[in-house]
Enzyme design. Structure first.
Site, PDB file in Angstrom:
ATOM      1  CB  SER A 166      -0.846   0.072   1.152  1.00 56.17           C
ATOM      2  OG  SER A 166      -0.062  -0.136   2.443  1.00 56.17           O
ATOM      3  CE  LYS A 197      10.425 -14.399 -10.694  1.00 59.58           C
ATOM      4  NZ  LYS A 197      10.095 -14.955 -12.089  1.00 59.58           N
ATOM      5  CB  CYS A 235     -10.788  25.478  12.315  1.00 62.23           C
ATOM      6  SG  CYS A 235     -12.235  24.857  13.145  1.00 62.23           S
ATOM      7  CG  LEU A 236      -7.294  24.955  17.873  1.00 62.38           C
ATOM      8  CD1 LEU A 236      -8.152  24.976  19.086  1.00 62.38           C
ATOM      9  CD2 LEU A 236      -6.268  23.692  18.065  1.00 62.38           C
ATOM     10  CD  GLN A 259     -12.309  26.956  18.034  1.00 62.95           C
ATOM     11  OE1 GLN A 259     -11.674  26.596  18.649  1.00 62.95           O
ATOM     12  NE2 GLN A 259     -13.411  26.875  17.377  1.00 62.95           N
ATOM     13  CG  HIS A 284     -11.142  23.040   8.392  1.00 65.98           C
ATOM     14  ND1 HIS A 284      -9.855  22.942   8.955  1.00 65.98           N
ATOM     15  CD2 HIS A 284     -11.962  22.771   9.472  1.00 65.98           C
ATOM     16  CE1 HIS A 284      -9.818  22.304  10.228  1.00 65.98           C
ATOM     17  NE2 HIS A 284     -11.064  22.458  10.640  1.00 65.98           N
ATOM     18  CD  GLU A 316      -7.813  23.096   6.046  1.00 66.64           C
ATOM     19  OE1 GLU A 316      -8.213  24.459   5.958  1.00 66.64           O
ATOM     20  OE2 GLU A 316      -7.997  22.568   6.807  1.00 66.64           O
TER      21      GLU A 316
HETATM   22  N1  GLN Z   1     -11.536  21.853  18.497  1.00 68.39           N
HETATM   23  C1  GLN Z   1     -12.231  23.285  17.819  1.00 68.39           C
HETATM   24  C2  GLN Z   1     -13.537  22.777  17.755  1.00 68.39           C
HETATM   25  O1  GLN Z   1     -14.131  21.802  17.913  1.00 68.39           O
HETATM   26  C3  GLN Z   1     -11.481  23.300  16.422  1.00 68.39           C
HETATM   27  C4  GLN Z   1     -11.779  22.367  15.439  1.00 68.39           C
HETATM   28  C5  GLN Z   1     -10.812  22.479  14.230  1.00 68.39           C
HETATM   29  O2  GLN Z   1      -9.844  22.992  14.678  1.00 68.39           O
HETATM   30  N2  GLN Z   1     -11.273  21.774  13.338  1.00 68.39           N
HETATM   31  O3  GLN Z   1     -14.507  24.084  17.647  1.00 68.39           O
END
Ligand code: GLN
Length: 530
Positions: free
Chosen positions: A14, A190, A372-373, A376, A498, A500
């Site tokens: 794999s 092989k 995302c995080l 935050q 996100h 990305e």
């Molecule tokens: N843990 C954070 C939340 O649940 C951020 C999640 C993340 O970065 N995808 O909101």
């Protein structure tokens, strides 16, 4: 008229990159034709969303909120399409659907068996996906290797499908491995011979044999493999500098001719594609980006972030060198990076290190991108160090914090299955006119994909804004913070989404583009000063 079905199987080992091979095959097909990639995984999870990224790489999120295998990232990035959750089949999903039908009494007391019921369930799933999406081409990748028990039913269904839809509509591609033995300075065929013999034992003669190897296999090896493995076409697929080179490798090997002649498919001109690949391989500039994470030893967890940086780089003629910063035991927060990125994440490990890196980026005017995080923690850092809320935190990490600037807000999702409380999939944000993000997106709305539970606490919106944080993108009802940024900083932008996941080689994501550009501008300016 039937859709065309291109199968991709793999063998010997794999990790040969079947996902990239499938995506690159699709890239040869003329744009405008509807390509539907389908990934079949042998495991019994109904979807991969709950699998630890340590085990299975990144969880890729689709527009429709589906949490799917990371190969969908390759499909979307190469083919510039939006995939659907229903295109990720697993053994679990197939069996679940079959057992539900049995429970509903749809089989009227018949004995339910692997032959024909499971196999039919798989074939019907493929056919109905093709029909529902008006597919011209279905690109069906079967996970794992051909000998694996858990994948057998997918391989058998692939064999049978040719009888159902006609040989003129099916192409079997098999990815195998040809090692080069240093002690004898020779390629060894092989393993590939044994591997294709196993495939033929299951009734499939590969039309195309893709030979993965460290260096290019020569014509003698190819003819030998064609003869022993009965393949119409043997293609050398050596390690490449960038995966986006693969369509060009296939074109050089005339794979598109086979698609034209066997499947009557129109293929595409790759001049523009080549231009981007050349820039990826030999960029004029370079920047260094510090990627702060905790799974830093498993790069697959951040696959889409890494690709999004590269896409932006290709359009800026700039190579992106990524330095992985493990924030768990970080003591030294200085960095020689041109940009700092904090990607998504869950749990408390490494969080204080990330917050210190964000502070460093803010105070030293180093371009910062928060995903995302990463948004935050930028809010936590700002609340603590600028707004004077010293113990501010996210309640995910510190449930008893006196200043929960990031909190769980119930009611943001209707997903109740799988214990799901996650806000998932594409969400619209209204962008603040004149903001950096409005400028980057060139629109007053941005649609990006989400995967999170926590949000910026609405009770703190005013305090944060009074402290100078710009809430530059909000959910259409004005309740949720989707984008933040800082004025007077060359680039300090973060999103709850996100971003990305929507980046493609031919169409980089605006935030990543802005971030890499800011990093490059900084580097070029620093150079001027030296
Ligand atoms: N843990 C954070 C939340 O649940 C951020 C999640 C993340 O970065 N995808 O909101």
């Amino acid at each position: 008229m039937s859709a065309k079905f291109i199968f991709v199987t793999g063998g010997v080992v794999s990790g040969l990159g079947k996902g990239c091979v499938s995506a690159a095959l699709g890239t040869l097909i003329q744009p405008g034709l509807t390509i539907v990639p389908i990934k079949c995984d042998g495991y019994l999870n109904v979807d991969p969303g709950t699998i630890n990224p340590y085990e299975h790489g990144e969880v890729f999120v689709l527009d429709d909120g589906g949490e799917v295998d990371m190969d969908f990232g390759h499909y979307e990035r190469f083919l510039n399409i939006n995939c659907k959750f229903s295109w990720n089949l697993t053994s679990g999903k197939i069996l679940y659907s079959l057992i539900n039908k049995e429970r509903k009494g749809e089989f009227l007391g018949k004995t339910i068996q692997i032959f024909p019921h499971v196999i039919d369930e798989i074939k019907n799933a493929w056919k109905s996906i093709a029909k529902a999406n008006s597919a011209d081409v279905c690109l069906i990748e079967i996970g794992g290797t051909v000998g694996d028990w858990e994948n057998q039913w997918f391989v058998e269904a692939a064999r049978q499908l040719k009888r159902d839809v006609g040989a003129e509509n099916v192409l079997y591609t098999h990815v195998t491995y040809v090692p080069f033995l240093n002690n004898v300075q020779e390629f060894k065929t092989k393993p590939a011979q044994r591997d294709t013999a196993l495939l033929r034992e299951k009734g499939i003669v590969p039309d195309v044999l893709m030979c993965r190897s460290e260096k290019p296999v020569d014509d003698k090896i190819k003819s030998k493999l064609a003869l022993f493995c009965d393949a119409d076409k043997v293609v050398g697929v050596p390690d490449v500098q960038t995966i986006y080179e693969l369509p060009l490798v296939f074109k050089n090997e005339n794979v598109q001719v086979l698609m034209e002649q066997r499947l009557q498919l129109k293929t595409r001109d790759l001049t523009q594609w080549k231009l981007l690949v050349d820039r990826l391989k030999m960029p004029q500039h370079h920047v260094k980006i510090a990627l702060c994470g905790k799974y830093t030893d498993l790069r697959d967890s951040y696959a889409s972030v890494i690709e999004a940086l590269r896409h932006a780089g290709a359009h800026l003629n700039c190579g992106v060198d990524i330095s992985f910063v493990e924030t768990t035991d970080l003591k030294d927060f200085s960095t020689d990076a041109d940009g700092i990125l904090v990607p998504g994440g869950f749990g408390s490990r490494g969080v204080e290190g990330k917050i210190r890196m964000i502070k460093h980026a803010r105070e030293n005017k180093i371009p910062y991108l928060g995903i995302c995080l990463g948004l935050q923690l930028a809010v936590v850092e700002y609340a603590r160090n600028v707004c004077g809320l010293h113990d501010a935190h996210s309640t995910e990490i510190e449930p008893t914090t006196p200043h929960g600037v990031i909190v769980y807000l119930p009611g943001q999702t209707d997903v109740t299955a799988k214990g799901g409380t996650m806000r998932l999939g594409a969400q619209k944000a209204k962008l603040l006119p004149g903001s950096v993000v409005a400028h980057l997106y060139q629109k007053d709305v941005a649609i990006e994909r989400h995967r999170h539970r926590y949000e910026v606490n609405p009770d703190y919106h005013d305090i944060l804004q009074q402290g100078g944080l710009v809430l530059s993108g909000m959910s259409p009802d004005g309740k949720l913070v989707e984008f933040i940024e800082l004025q007077g900083h060359p680039f300090f932008v973060a999103t709850q989404a996100h971003s990305e996941f929507t980046s493609r080689l031919e169409k980089p994501n605006p935030m990543f583009f802005g971030f890499v550009k800011a990093a490059l501008d900084r580097k070029l300016k620093c150079k001027q000063w030296l």
